[in-house]
Design an enzyme around this catalytic site. Structure first.
Site, PDB file in Angstrom:
ATOM      1  N   ARG A 129     -81.569 -18.302 -22.841  1.00  0.00           N
ATOM      2  CA  ARG A 129     -81.721 -19.365 -23.842  1.00  0.00           C
ATOM      3  C   ARG A 129     -82.040 -18.742 -25.197  1.00  0.00           C
ATOM      4  O   ARG A 129     -83.095 -18.147 -25.380  1.00  0.00           O
ATOM      5  CB  ARG A 129     -82.831 -20.318 -23.406  1.00  0.00           C
ATOM      6  CG  ARG A 129     -83.020 -21.520 -24.311  1.00  0.00           C
ATOM      7  CD  ARG A 129     -84.002 -22.494 -23.672  1.00  0.00           C
ATOM      8  NE  ARG A 129     -84.139 -23.689 -24.462  1.00  0.00           N
ATOM      9  CZ  ARG A 129     -85.130 -23.911 -25.349  1.00  0.00           C
ATOM     10  NH1 ARG A 129     -86.053 -22.960 -25.527  1.00  0.00           N
ATOM     11  NH2 ARG A 129     -85.205 -25.032 -26.020  1.00  0.00           N
ATOM     12  N   GLY A 145     -76.942 -14.398 -20.881  1.00  0.00           N
ATOM     13  CA  GLY A 145     -76.778 -15.829 -21.139  1.00  0.00           C
ATOM     14  C   GLY A 145     -78.083 -16.577 -21.180  1.00  0.00           C
ATOM     15  O   GLY A 145     -78.143 -17.766 -20.837  1.00  0.00           O
ATOM     16  N   HIS A 181    -106.885  -0.014 -28.546  1.00  0.00           N
ATOM     17  CA  HIS A 181    -106.471   1.057 -27.642  1.00  0.00           C
ATOM     18  C   HIS A 181    -107.501   1.322 -26.546  1.00  0.00           C
ATOM     19  O   HIS A 181    -107.122   1.671 -25.415  1.00  0.00           O
ATOM     20  CB  HIS A 181    -106.171   2.326 -28.441  1.00  0.00           C
ATOM     21  CG  HIS A 181    -104.795   2.327 -29.027  1.00  0.00           C
ATOM     22  ND1 HIS A 181    -103.686   2.758 -28.323  1.00  0.00           N
ATOM     23  CD2 HIS A 181    -104.344   1.909 -30.237  1.00  0.00           C
ATOM     24  CE1 HIS A 181    -102.610   2.630 -29.090  1.00  0.00           C
ATOM     25  NE2 HIS A 181    -102.980   2.117 -30.253  1.00  0.00           N
ATOM     26  N   SER A 184     -93.536 -13.531 -22.029  1.00  0.00           N
ATOM     27  CA  SER A 184     -93.446 -12.848 -23.311  1.00  0.00           C
ATOM     28  C   SER A 184     -94.169 -13.679 -24.355  1.00  0.00           C
ATOM     29  O   SER A 184     -94.033 -14.912 -24.377  1.00  0.00           O
ATOM     30  CB  SER A 184     -91.984 -12.653 -23.719  1.00  0.00           C
ATOM     31  OG  SER A 184     -91.892 -12.012 -24.986  1.00  0.00           O
ATOM     32  N   HIS A 225     -83.848   3.815 -38.132  1.00  0.00           N
ATOM     33  CA  HIS A 225     -83.163   3.703 -39.419  1.00  0.00           C
ATOM     34  C   HIS A 225     -84.142   3.664 -40.591  1.00  0.00           C
ATOM     35  O   HIS A 225     -83.753   3.886 -41.736  1.00  0.00           O
ATOM     36  CB  HIS A 225     -82.256   2.463 -39.430  1.00  0.00           C
ATOM     37  CG  HIS A 225     -82.983   1.158 -39.302  1.00  0.00           C
ATOM     38  ND1 HIS A 225     -83.495   0.705 -38.117  1.00  0.00           N
ATOM     39  CD2 HIS A 225     -83.278   0.215 -40.229  1.00  0.00           C
ATOM     40  CE1 HIS A 225     -84.067  -0.469 -38.300  1.00  0.00           C
ATOM     41  NE2 HIS A 225     -83.961  -0.785 -39.579  1.00  0.00           N
ATOM     42  N   ASN A 275     -95.849  -8.543 -23.249  1.00  0.00           N
ATOM     43  CA  ASN A 275     -95.031  -9.104 -22.175  1.00  0.00           C
ATOM     44  C   ASN A 275     -95.360  -8.399 -20.867  1.00  0.00           C
ATOM     45  O   ASN A 275     -95.788  -7.244 -20.858  1.00  0.00           O
ATOM     46  CB  ASN A 275     -93.534  -9.023 -22.484  1.00  0.00           C
ATOM     47  CG  ASN A 275     -92.986  -7.621 -22.397  1.00  0.00           C
ATOM     48  OD1 ASN A 275     -92.621  -7.136 -21.333  1.00  0.00           O
ATOM     49  ND2 ASN A 275     -92.926  -6.940 -23.539  1.00  0.00           N
ATOM     50  N   VAL A 276     -95.183  -9.126 -19.796  1.00  0.00           N
ATOM     51  CA  VAL A 276     -95.257  -8.570 -18.447  1.00  0.00           C
ATOM     52  C   VAL A 276     -94.077  -9.154 -17.674  1.00  0.00           C
ATOM     53  O   VAL A 276     -93.731 -10.322 -17.847  1.00  0.00           O
ATOM     54  CB  VAL A 276     -96.595  -8.886 -17.742  1.00  0.00           C
ATOM     55  CG1 VAL A 276     -97.710  -8.025 -18.288  1.00  0.00           C
ATOM     56  CG2 VAL A 276     -96.962 -10.360 -17.861  1.00  0.00           C
ATOM     57  N   HIS A 300     -97.862  -8.644 -29.984  1.00  0.00           N
ATOM     58  CA  HIS A 300     -96.794  -8.937 -29.033  1.00  0.00           C
ATOM     59  C   HIS A 300     -97.211  -8.425 -27.666  1.00  0.00           C
ATOM     60  O   HIS A 300     -97.892  -7.396 -27.557  1.00  0.00           O
ATOM     61  CB  HIS A 300     -95.498  -8.241 -29.472  1.00  0.00           C
ATOM     62  CG  HIS A 300     -94.505  -8.051 -28.358  1.00  0.00           C
ATOM     63  ND1 HIS A 300     -94.379  -6.854 -27.670  1.00  0.00           N
ATOM     64  CD2 HIS A 300     -93.622  -8.915 -27.795  1.00  0.00           C
ATOM     65  CE1 HIS A 300     -93.442  -6.995 -26.742  1.00  0.00           C
ATOM     66  NE2 HIS A 300     -92.973  -8.222 -26.794  1.00  0.00           N
TER      67      HIS A 300
END
Length: 301
Positions: A261, A259, A146, A93, A176, A109-110, A107
Site C-alpha cells: 500500500r 505491491g 545508544h 514500522s 551521493h 521497525n521490527v 525511526h
C-alpha cells in the site's frame, strides 16, 4: 528444526503498535487516524497516522502482514535460494517527525520474514532496529539513545550492539551526499542465529526499548525555544531524510515491488521539507556542529 511461531509474532506486533500509539497520544487529546487495508496479492495491515499534535507534526505507526507466491527481485538478488518460495512478511514500522527542531526525528521497525517450499525447511529471519536523526546535536541525548540500544542487546550477547551499531552507521548513509542521515542506533537483518525463541526475544527487546530510548529525549527538548532559523534548518535536513527513503531504503523498495500500500509505505516522509541550492552552514554555528560533531560515526557509549 523449531517451526516459527508466526501467530506469536503477529500478536506481538499488534500489541506494540497499541502501546506506542498510547504513549504518543498527547494524553488523549488527539486521535490516531486509522486505516485497515487489504493487499490484493495476500495480506494487509493497519496504518495509524497522527498529524498536528502538540508534540509531533506528523507521526505514523504501521503494522503489516503480507504474503505471496514469489518474491520480488529486491529480495532474491542477494538470496537466490529464495526464488520460487512462497513468502510471508510481517512487521511494524514507525516514524516520528517532531514539531520542535530541537527534538530529533526518530525511526524504528521490527519485522519477521519466512519463505517456504513443500518438502523443505522454512527459511526465516528477524530484522529491525532504530535510528535517531537530530537537527541540533546534544551529547546527553546521543549517549542516552545508544546506551539504551546497548542495554537491549547485551542480555543476548555483548557483541551484538557493536555489530548492529556499525550496520546502522553503514546503512543510514547517503553516498551521493557523503554524509550520514543521523547518529545511528541499531540495524539488523537476516537474524536467526539464536534459534527462533531467542531470536524472537531479541527482536522484542529491541522493539520494547524504543520508547525508553526516545521519550526521555522528547521530554528534555520539547520546551526548548526556537525561531525561524532553526525551523528552516529542520526543513532542510528533512530533505535528506526524504532523499534516503526514496533513493536508498530497501524497505521502501521491497514494499513498492511487492505491491504494498503506497500510502503506508510513504508514510515515513515528513509533512514538509526544503531543498536549498548549494547551501553550507556557517562555520562555528550550531548547524555546522551537527555535521562536524554528530554525523560522523563515533562511539556514544
Amino acid at each position: 528444526m523449531t517451526k516459527p511461531d508466526k501467530e506469536g509474532v503477529k500478536t506481538y506486533l499488534a500489541s506494540l503498535q497499541d502501546s506506542l500509539c498510547r504513549a504518543f497520544d498527547d494524553e488523549g487529546r488527539h486521535v490516531w487516524a486509522e486505516d485497515k487495508w487489504e493487499r490484493e496479492g495476500g495480506g494487509g495491515g493497519r496504518s495509524r497516522v497522527l498529524t498536528d499534535s502538540a508534540i509531533m507534526e506528523k507521526a505514523g505507526i504501521n503494522i503489516s502482514h503480507i504474503s505471496g507466491s514469489s518474491l520480488p527481485a529486491s529480495a532474491t538478488t542477494h538470496r537466490p535460494e529464495l526464488a520460487g518460495r512462497r513468502f510471508e512478511a510481517m512487521g511494524l514500522s514507525l516514524v516520528m517527525h517532531p514539531r520542535n527542531p530541537y527534538v530529533p526525528t526518530a525511526h524504528a521497525n521490527v519485522r519477521f520474514f519466512t519463505a517456504e517450499r513443500p518438502g523443505a525447511d522454512p527459511v526465516w529471519w528477524f530484522g529491525g532496529g532504530y535510528d535517531l536523526t537530530p537537527y541540533y546535536g546534544n551529547i546527553e541525548d546521543c549517549c542516552h539513545w545508544h546506551r539504551t540500544a546497548k542495554a537491549a542487546c547485551d542480555p543476548f550477547s555483548e557483541e551484538l550492539y557493536q555489530r548492529f551499531k556499525k550496520a546502522c552507521d553503514d546503512y543510514f548513509f547517503l553516498p551521493h551526499r557523503k554524509e550520514a542521515r543521523g547518529i545511528g542506533g541499531l540495524f539488523f537483518d537476516d537474524f536467526n542465529a539464536l534459534g527462533f525463541d531467542q531470536s524472537f526475544a531479541f527482536m522484542r527487546s529491541v522493539g520494547d526499548s524504543f520508547l525508553m530510548a526516545y521519550w526521555p529525549i522528547v521530554e528534555r527538548r520539547l520546551g526548548q525555544v526556537y525561531g525561524e532559523r532553526e525551523r528552516q534548518f529542520q526543513l532542510y535536513r528533512r530533505g535528506r531524510y526524504v532523499e534516503f527513503n526514496l533513493v536508498h531504503d530497501r524497505g521502501t523498495l521491497f514494499g513498492l515491488q511487492t505491491g504494498g500500500r503506497t500510502e503506508s509505505i510513504l508514510m515515513s516522509l515528513p509533512p514538509t521539507a526544503n531543498w536549498v541550492y548549494n547551501w553550507h552552514p556557517e562555520k562555528g554555528s550550531a548547524e555546522a556542529d551537527l555535521y562536524d560533531t554528530y554525523l560522523p560515526p563515533r562511539d556514544w557509549v
